[in-house]
Design a protein around this motif. Sequence first.
Motif, PDB file in Angstrom:
ATOM      1  N   PRO A  52     -11.149 -16.413  -0.977  1.00 58.46           N
ATOM      2  CA  PRO A  52     -12.443 -16.512  -1.656  1.00 58.46           C
ATOM      3  C   PRO A  52     -13.403 -15.385  -1.257  1.00 58.46           C
ATOM      4  CG  PRO A  52     -11.767 -18.669  -0.874  1.00 58.46           C
ATOM      5  CD  PRO A  52     -10.790 -17.669  -0.320  1.00 58.46           C
ATOM      6  N   GLY A  53     -13.215 -14.814  -0.063  1.00 62.02           N
ATOM      7  CA  GLY A  53     -14.077 -13.730   0.404  1.00 62.02           C
ATOM      8  C   GLY A  53     -13.673 -12.352  -0.090  1.00 62.02           C
ATOM      9  N   GLY A  54     -12.564 -12.234  -0.802  1.00 57.59           N
ATOM     10  CA  GLY A  54     -12.106 -10.943  -1.300  1.00 57.59           C
ATOM     11  C   GLY A  54     -10.636 -10.727  -1.007  1.00 57.59           C
ATOM     12  N   GLU A  55     -10.218  -9.464  -1.011  1.00 54.16           N
ATOM     13  CA  GLU A  55      -8.832  -9.104  -0.760  1.00 54.16           C
ATOM     14  C   GLU A  55      -8.730  -8.225   0.482  1.00 54.16           C
ATOM     15  OE1 GLU A  55      -7.357  -7.153  -4.244  1.00 54.16           O
ATOM     16  OE2 GLU A  55      -7.574  -8.938  -5.476  1.00 54.16           O
ATOM     17  N   GLU A  56      -7.655  -8.402   1.242  1.00 54.83           N
ATOM     18  CA  GLU A  56      -7.364  -7.561   2.395  1.00 54.83           C
ATOM     19  C   GLU A  56      -5.965  -7.010   2.232  1.00 54.83           C
ATOM     20  OE1 GLU A  56      -8.271  -9.061   6.355  1.00 54.83           O
ATOM     21  OE2 GLU A  56      -9.362 -10.695   5.404  1.00 54.83           O
ATOM     22  N   HIS A  57      -5.822  -5.694   2.294  1.00 52.25           N
ATOM     23  CA  HIS A  57      -4.530  -5.034   2.113  1.00 52.25           C
ATOM     24  C   HIS A  57      -4.048  -4.497   3.465  1.00 52.25           C
ATOM     25  CE1 HIS A  57      -2.195  -1.436   0.208  1.00 52.25           C
ATOM     26  NE2 HIS A  57      -1.392  -2.353   0.680  1.00 52.25           N
ATOM     27  N   TYR A  58      -2.772  -4.699   3.754  1.00 55.62           N
ATOM     28  CA  TYR A  58      -2.163  -4.188   4.976  1.00 55.62           C
ATOM     29  C   TYR A  58      -0.817  -3.562   4.655  1.00 55.62           C
ATOM     30  CZ  TYR A  58      -5.503  -7.156   7.424  1.00 55.62           C
ATOM     31  OH  TYR A  58      -6.654  -7.743   7.873  1.00 55.62           O
ATOM     32  N   PHE A  59      -0.565  -2.353   5.185  1.00 58.01           N
ATOM     33  CA  PHE A  59       0.772  -1.785   5.190  1.00 58.01           C
ATOM     34  C   PHE A  59       1.503  -2.416   6.360  1.00 58.01           C
ATOM     35  CE2 PHE A  59      -1.542   1.980   3.410  1.00 58.01           C
ATOM     36  CZ  PHE A  59      -0.936   1.975   2.170  1.00 58.01           C
ATOM     37  N   LEU A  60       2.747  -2.810   6.171  1.00 57.76           N
ATOM     38  CA  LEU A  60       3.572  -3.356   7.248  1.00 57.76           C
ATOM     39  C   LEU A  60       4.652  -2.328   7.561  1.00 57.76           C
ATOM     40  CD1 LEU A  60       3.930  -7.061   6.112  1.00 57.76           C
ATOM     41  CD2 LEU A  60       2.326  -6.098   7.757  1.00 57.76           C
ATOM     42  N   ILE A  61       4.495  -1.631   8.679  1.00 56.08           N
ATOM     43  CA  ILE A  61       5.412  -0.574   9.073  1.00 56.08           C
ATOM     44  C   ILE A  61       6.468  -1.169  10.000  1.00 56.08           C
ATOM     45  CG2 ILE A  61       5.582   1.716  10.127  1.00 56.08           C
ATOM     46  CD1 ILE A  61       3.676   1.532   7.636  1.00 56.08           C
TER      47      ILE A  61
ATOM     48  N   VAL B 159      -4.089 -16.956  -1.457  1.00 55.62           N
ATOM     49  CA  VAL B 159      -2.764 -16.570  -1.924  1.00 55.62           C
ATOM     50  C   VAL B 159      -2.488 -15.150  -1.450  1.00 55.62           C
ATOM     51  CG1 VAL B 159      -2.821 -18.074  -3.933  1.00 55.62           C
ATOM     52  CG2 VAL B 159      -3.640 -15.742  -4.135  1.00 55.62           C
ATOM     53  N   PHE B 160      -1.252 -14.709  -1.586  1.00 51.94           N
ATOM     54  CA  PHE B 160      -0.920 -13.370  -1.151  1.00 51.94           C
ATOM     55  C   PHE B 160       0.062 -12.741  -2.118  1.00 51.94           C
ATOM     56  CE2 PHE B 160       2.493 -15.880   0.513  1.00 51.94           C
ATOM     57  CZ  PHE B 160       3.607 -15.059   0.424  1.00 51.94           C
ATOM     58  N   VAL B 161       0.149 -11.431  -2.040  1.00 56.40           N
ATOM     59  CA  VAL B 161       1.161 -10.650  -2.745  1.00 56.40           C
ATOM     60  C   VAL B 161       1.878  -9.821  -1.687  1.00 56.40           C
ATOM     61  CG1 VAL B 161       1.565  -8.769  -4.376  1.00 56.40           C
ATOM     62  CG2 VAL B 161      -0.162 -10.495  -4.878  1.00 56.40           C
ATOM     63  N   LYS B 162       3.209  -9.865  -1.694  1.00 55.96           N
ATOM     64  CA  LYS B 162       4.010  -9.063  -0.767  1.00 55.96           C
ATOM     65  C   LYS B 162       4.872  -8.149  -1.628  1.00 55.96           C
ATOM     66  CE  LYS B 162       7.731  -9.619   2.625  1.00 55.96           C
ATOM     67  NZ  LYS B 162       8.565 -10.629   3.298  1.00 55.96           N
ATOM     68  N   TYR B 163       4.863  -6.848  -1.318  1.00 59.71           N
ATOM     69  CA  TYR B 163       5.669  -5.927  -2.100  1.00 59.71           C
ATOM     70  C   TYR B 163       6.234  -4.821  -1.228  1.00 59.71           C
ATOM     71  CZ  TYR B 163       1.318  -3.145  -2.339  1.00 59.71           C
ATOM     72  OH  TYR B 163       0.184  -2.438  -2.042  1.00 59.71           O
TER      73      TYR B 163
END
Length: 95
Positions: free
Chosen positions: A53-62, A26-30
């Motif tokens: 299942p392997g964790g979370e990955e965070h990315y800034f989208l510029i 799943v994802f969260v977009k903000y």
Amino acid sequence: MDYPESVLTRNKKGETEVRRLLEKGVFVKYDYIYPGTGKRAEKGKLSIILKTPGGEEHYFLIPLKGERFLAIKPKEEKPNKKFWDPGKGKAVGIE
């Protein structure tokens, strides 16, 4: 190996490639707004958090020109982020 046509694509060089699933989740977009005005901050910068299942990955989208974005991983990650949910009128987690 034979792959179904539905998973095949062509790259810019014209070579055939297979879209291979690595993880599913799943994802969260903000986005970011200024609290005083409610207007979008920093020229429309967005973030996404991919939860797998392997964790979370965070990315800034510029934002770049047109409809393109540059994805950048943050140098540091703040644990247990909360997000303002205008529909619920309260802070929520990534659940």
